[in-house]
Enzyme design. Sequence first.
Site, PDB file in Angstrom:
ATOM      1  CE  LYS A 108      51.515  46.064  38.460  1.00  0.00           C
ATOM      2  NZ  LYS A 108      50.893  44.859  38.981  1.00  0.00           N
ATOM      3  CD  GLN A 149      48.732  43.747  41.861  1.00  0.00           C
ATOM      4  OE1 GLN A 149      48.856  44.515  40.927  1.00  0.00           O
ATOM      5  NE2 GLN A 149      49.711  42.953  42.262  1.00  0.00           N
ATOM      6  CG  ASP A 151      50.002  40.717  34.215  1.00  0.00           C
ATOM      7  OD1 ASP A 151      51.025  41.418  34.183  1.00  0.00           O
ATOM      8  OD2 ASP A 151      49.272  40.599  35.215  1.00  0.00           O
TER       9      ASP A 151
END
Length: 302
Positions: free
Chosen positions: A54, A98, A121
């Site tokens: 990412k 994460q 997200d």
Amino acid sequence: MTAKLILGTEIQKLIFEEIKSEVAQIKEKHGVVPGLVTILVGQNPASISYVTSKIETAHKLGFKEVQDSQPVTITEKELLALIDKYNKDDSINGILVQLPLPKHVDEKKVLNAIDPDKDVDGFHPVNVGRLMIGGSEVKFPPCTPAGIQELIVRSGVDTNGAEVVVVGRSNIVGKPIANMMLQKGKGANSTVTIVHTATKDLASHCKRADVLIVAAGVPGLVKPEWIKPGACVIDVGVNRVGEKISEKTGKKIAILRGDVDFDAAKEIAGSITPVPGGVGPMTIIMLMKNTLKSLKFKLGIA
Ligand code: NAP
């Protein structure tokens, strides 16, 4: 018939170039770039690898990128304080925690502490609600479903009035993609059915599908005879079914299979995503697209 392959590996490259060029334009006109922070707790090798991909992608796109690594011993209170810091940081447009988090930390509490306007997200209840309402309310569609919709749109699949069947009802894939496909608009406006483990006759539902989206996590679940000739088949499943030695690196790598019996299905479907190389490569690029969008909302140019 041999189905047209829908390649996420190729489509993500196009989106990458679009984002990169938009970032450069915004930088020139407004003097700012999108800022993404990834918070990693502990040293889980899989998590490190996801976060690294990412951050590397963000870097290549010209984003400001911050990787904030924290020890596994961090307390919930400290983690909440860290999120509060990034919520208030004007140079950060997207915050990604994460998962998984260590057991002593309440994952839900942490994710819900992220400012919904930086929740790239798309898992915060506010963004789930926005997605449900649809239209201009939607800010950050969750990344894997958003990637699926991009694959469908960019492959020219007509979803208007189509029968869409989604196998799986998880909060990260099944429910959101089903919800997106039933909204009015491009790449959607479909009649949607969601099937799951309590569904009585899975095959009969799948057979009706003009677009079949499978996210069950069961290798080879969907048999070729369940596929309507000419249908678009999106296989979200990523299942490790063994290991092999990579020809490129000589290292051990996982053998991945999807939820669809690909070799047989490609002879019946009109278009199909392979595994790997279909949906998988889309998730990170959609995270980048959401982070760019977050900056654009802030600048009033979204
Ligand atoms: P999940 O949370 O385990 O949900 C699986 C869903 O499939 C559940 O709703 C389950 O039904 C349903 N299901 C399982 N077995 C079934 C069966 N035999 N018949 C009918 N329905 C069945 O999984 P997920 O997180 O959605 O992920 C699904 C797959 O997609 C996994 O292989 C995952 O690795 C992959 N994935 C890929 C990406 C990516 O490529 N970027 C991202 C996310 C997920 P119940 O609700 O009744 O249990």
